[in-house]
Design a protein around this motif. Structure first.
Motif, PDB file in Angstrom:
ATOM      1  N   GLU A 151     -13.593  10.088 -31.672  1.00 12.57           N
ATOM      2  CA  GLU A 151     -14.945   9.713 -31.245  1.00 12.57           C
ATOM      3  C   GLU A 151     -15.722  10.911 -30.709  1.00 12.57           C
ATOM      4  N   ALA A 152     -15.050  12.029 -30.455  1.00  6.69           N
ATOM      5  CA  ALA A 152     -15.691  13.197 -29.853  1.00  6.69           C
ATOM      6  C   ALA A 152     -16.563  13.940 -30.853  1.00  6.69           C
ATOM      7  N   GLU A 153     -17.513  14.685 -30.320  1.00  5.63           N
ATOM      8  CA  GLU A 153     -18.316  15.593 -31.119  1.00  5.63           C
ATOM      9  C   GLU A 153     -17.691  16.975 -30.956  1.00  5.63           C
ATOM     10  N   TYR A 154     -17.405  17.633 -32.063  1.00  8.51           N
ATOM     11  CA  TYR A 154     -16.735  18.926 -32.062  1.00  8.51           C
ATOM     12  C   TYR A 154     -17.754  20.020 -32.356  1.00  8.51           C
ATOM     13  N   LYS A 155     -18.433  20.477 -31.295  1.00  3.76           N
ATOM     14  CA  LYS A 155     -19.433  21.533 -31.401  1.00  3.76           C
ATOM     15  C   LYS A 155     -18.735  22.853 -31.084  1.00  3.76           C
ATOM     16  N   VAL A 156     -18.717  23.744 -32.058  1.00  2.00           N
ATOM     17  CA  VAL A 156     -18.015  25.018 -31.870  1.00  2.00           C
ATOM     18  C   VAL A 156     -18.778  26.142 -32.554  1.00  2.00           C
ATOM     19  N   VAL A 157     -18.883  27.269 -31.847  1.00  2.00           N
ATOM     20  CA  VAL A 157     -19.493  28.455 -32.422  1.00  2.00           C
ATOM     21  C   VAL A 157     -18.374  29.476 -32.634  1.00  2.00           C
ATOM     22  N   PHE A 158     -18.225  29.895 -33.885  1.00  2.00           N
ATOM     23  CA  PHE A 158     -17.211  30.876 -34.263  1.00  2.00           C
ATOM     24  C   PHE A 158     -17.823  32.272 -34.203  1.00  2.00           C
ATOM     25  N   ASP A 159     -17.263  33.117 -33.364  1.00  2.00           N
ATOM     26  CA  ASP A 159     -17.701  34.499 -33.204  1.00  2.00           C
ATOM     27  C   ASP A 159     -16.862  35.344 -34.170  1.00  2.00           C
ATOM     28  N   ILE A 160     -17.475  35.752 -35.287  1.00  2.00           N
ATOM     29  CA  ILE A 160     -16.734  36.427 -36.354  1.00  2.00           C
ATOM     30  C   ILE A 160     -17.231  37.861 -36.487  1.00  2.00           C
ATOM     31  N   ALA A 161     -16.366  38.810 -36.121  1.00  2.00           N
ATOM     32  CA  ALA A 161     -16.766  40.211 -36.101  1.00  2.00           C
ATOM     33  C   ALA A 161     -15.901  41.101 -36.991  1.00  2.00           C
ATOM     34  N   GLN A 162     -14.832  40.563 -37.552  1.00  2.00           N
ATOM     35  CA  GLN A 162     -13.910  41.397 -38.322  1.00  2.00           C
ATOM     36  C   GLN A 162     -13.855  40.976 -39.787  1.00  2.00           C
ATOM     37  N   ALA A 163     -13.564  41.960 -40.622  1.00  2.00           N
ATOM     38  CA  ALA A 163     -13.368  41.725 -42.050  1.00  2.00           C
ATOM     39  C   ALA A 163     -11.961  42.186 -42.408  1.00  2.00           C
ATOM     40  N   PRO A 164     -11.406  41.656 -43.486  1.00  2.00           N
ATOM     41  CA  PRO A 164     -10.091  42.145 -43.899  1.00  2.00           C
ATOM     42  C   PRO A 164     -10.188  43.589 -44.404  1.00  2.00           C
ATOM     43  N   GLU A 165      -9.074  44.309 -44.330  1.00  2.00           N
ATOM     44  CA  GLU A 165      -9.058  45.690 -44.827  1.00  2.00           C
ATOM     45  C   GLU A 165      -9.347  45.757 -46.312  1.00  2.00           C
ATOM     46  N   ASP A 166      -8.861  44.788 -47.064  1.00  2.00           N
ATOM     47  CA  ASP A 166      -9.069  44.749 -48.511  1.00  2.00           C
ATOM     48  C   ASP A 166     -10.346  43.960 -48.802  1.00  2.00           C
ATOM     49  N   PRO A 167     -11.397  44.613 -49.290  1.00  2.00           N
ATOM     50  CA  PRO A 167     -12.662  43.913 -49.533  1.00  2.00           C
ATOM     51  C   PRO A 167     -12.588  42.878 -50.656  1.00  2.00           C
ATOM     52  N   ALA A 168     -11.506  42.864 -51.417  1.00  2.00           N
ATOM     53  CA  ALA A 168     -11.356  41.871 -52.483  1.00  2.00           C
ATOM     54  C   ALA A 168     -10.789  40.549 -51.955  1.00  2.00           C
ATOM     55  N   VAL A 169     -10.458  40.529 -50.673  1.00  2.00           N
ATOM     56  CA  VAL A 169      -9.822  39.357 -50.065  1.00  2.00           C
ATOM     57  C   VAL A 169     -10.852  38.561 -49.262  1.00  2.00           C
ATOM     58  N   LEU A 170     -10.793  37.257 -49.364  1.00  2.00           N
ATOM     59  CA  LEU A 170     -11.635  36.359 -48.579  1.00  2.00           C
ATOM     60  C   LEU A 170     -11.461  36.651 -47.091  1.00  2.00           C
ATOM     61  N   ASN A 171     -12.560  36.666 -46.363  1.00  2.00           N
ATOM     62  CA  ASN A 171     -12.467  36.867 -44.926  1.00  2.00           C
ATOM     63  C   ASN A 171     -11.729  35.669 -44.307  1.00  2.00           C
ATOM     64  N   PRO A 172     -10.567  35.905 -43.701  1.00  2.00           N
ATOM     65  CA  PRO A 172      -9.789  34.788 -43.165  1.00  2.00           C
ATOM     66  C   PRO A 172     -10.497  34.058 -42.026  1.00  2.00           C
ATOM     67  N   TYR A 173     -11.433  34.720 -41.367  1.00  2.00           N
ATOM     68  CA  TYR A 173     -12.154  34.064 -40.279  1.00  2.00           C
ATOM     69  C   TYR A 173     -13.213  33.105 -40.827  1.00  2.00           C
ATOM     70  N   PHE A 174     -13.802  33.418 -41.970  1.00  2.00           N
ATOM     71  CA  PHE A 174     -14.673  32.450 -42.644  1.00  2.00           C
ATOM     72  C   PHE A 174     -13.816  31.247 -43.074  1.00  2.00           C
ATOM     73  N   ASN A 175     -12.635  31.539 -43.587  1.00  2.00           N
ATOM     74  CA  ASN A 175     -11.734  30.479 -44.041  1.00  2.00           C
ATOM     75  C   ASN A 175     -11.278  29.596 -42.876  1.00  2.00           C
ATOM     76  N   THR A 176     -11.208  30.162 -41.682  1.00  2.00           N
ATOM     77  CA  THR A 176     -10.829  29.372 -40.508  1.00  2.00           C
ATOM     78  C   THR A 176     -11.833  28.256 -40.252  1.00  2.00           C
ATOM     79  N   VAL A 177     -13.090  28.494 -40.550  1.00  2.00           N
ATOM     80  CA  VAL A 177     -14.099  27.445 -40.382  1.00  2.00           C
ATOM     81  C   VAL A 177     -13.800  26.298 -41.352  1.00  2.00           C
ATOM     82  N   ALA A 178     -13.418  26.630 -42.571  1.00  2.00           N
ATOM     83  CA  ALA A 178     -13.026  25.592 -43.538  1.00  2.00           C
ATOM     84  C   ALA A 178     -11.779  24.850 -43.035  1.00  2.00           C
ATOM     85  N   ARG A 179     -10.828  25.577 -42.447  1.00  2.00           N
ATOM     86  CA  ARG A 179      -9.634  24.940 -41.874  1.00  2.00           C
ATOM     87  C   ARG A 179     -10.026  23.979 -40.760  1.00  2.00           C
ATOM     88  N   PHE A 180     -10.923  24.414 -39.890  1.00  2.00           N
ATOM     89  CA  PHE A 180     -11.412  23.569 -38.795  1.00  2.00           C
ATOM     90  C   PHE A 180     -11.970  22.260 -39.349  1.00  2.00           C
TER      91      PHE A 180
END
Length: 180
Positions: A49-78
């Motif tokens: 029943e709760a509202e899940y309001k969350v702001v993701f502070d994303i400042a890092q990128a993976p070393e390999d630019p061909a790889v999806l940013n795992p922190y963007f993917n964390t939002v999808a996981r959430f």
């Protein structure tokens, strides 16, 4: 005789562990991203029943630019894990505030390829997040410092004066901060 008993006991224990193993699942909101694990009978129950309001502070990128940013993917996981736990999509209110090296993940493919020599692996996920009305906010200071002009940005990018300004804004609206 002891060896048979040991083998049988080991088999039973391994079978029991296998039955309790968590399964990896995808979706239900974003199927190609944000895989999660089932958590049968968590001790801390999910408040559906709760509202899940969350702001993701994303400042890092993976070393390999061909790889999806795992922190963007964390939002999808959430999104996926809470939807799977029966929290209605309308109650899930994530926001991405992007700065630092993560900002390059918001480049249009042409400019990402110019910079890194590969396709931008983040655009498909960003489009899926946008389709779910999830704001992606770029730090204006990072945009200036890294020369990420409006022409170079993914078209749905919103810009704030700074990441600090955006983070304060959303926290003042009672969004929980998740910082990486």
């Amino acid at each position: 005789m002891k060896l048979k008993r040991l083998v049988f006991t080991s088999f039973v224990l391994l079978s029991a562990l296998q039955l309790q193993a968590q399964k990896k699942i995808s979706g239900p909101l974003i199927h190609e991203y944000g895989e999660t694990f089932t958590v049968p009978q968590p001790d801390l129950e999910v408040d559906t029943e709760a509202e899940y309001k969350v702001v993701f502070d994303i400042a890092q990128a993976p070393e390999d630019p061909a790889v999806l940013n795992p922190y963007f993917n964390t939002v999808a996981r959430f999104l996926n894990m809470h939807a799977y736990a029966k929290v209605d999509k309308a109650q899930l209110k994530p926001v991405l505030v992007v700065h630092g090296s993560a900002a390059y993940g918001l480049l249009k493919n042409k400019f990402y390829k110019e910079k890194f020599g590969v396709e931008n692996p983040n655009l498909d996920l960003l489009n899926k997040l946008h389709a779910l009305d999830i704001p992606v906010i770029l730090c204006g200071q990072t945009a200036g410092a890294r020369n990420i002009s409006v022409e170079k940005r993914w078209g749905k990018t919103q810009v704030a004066l700074s990441a600090m300004t955006a983070l304060i804004h959303y926290q003042n609206l009672d969004y929980a901060l998740i910082s990486f």
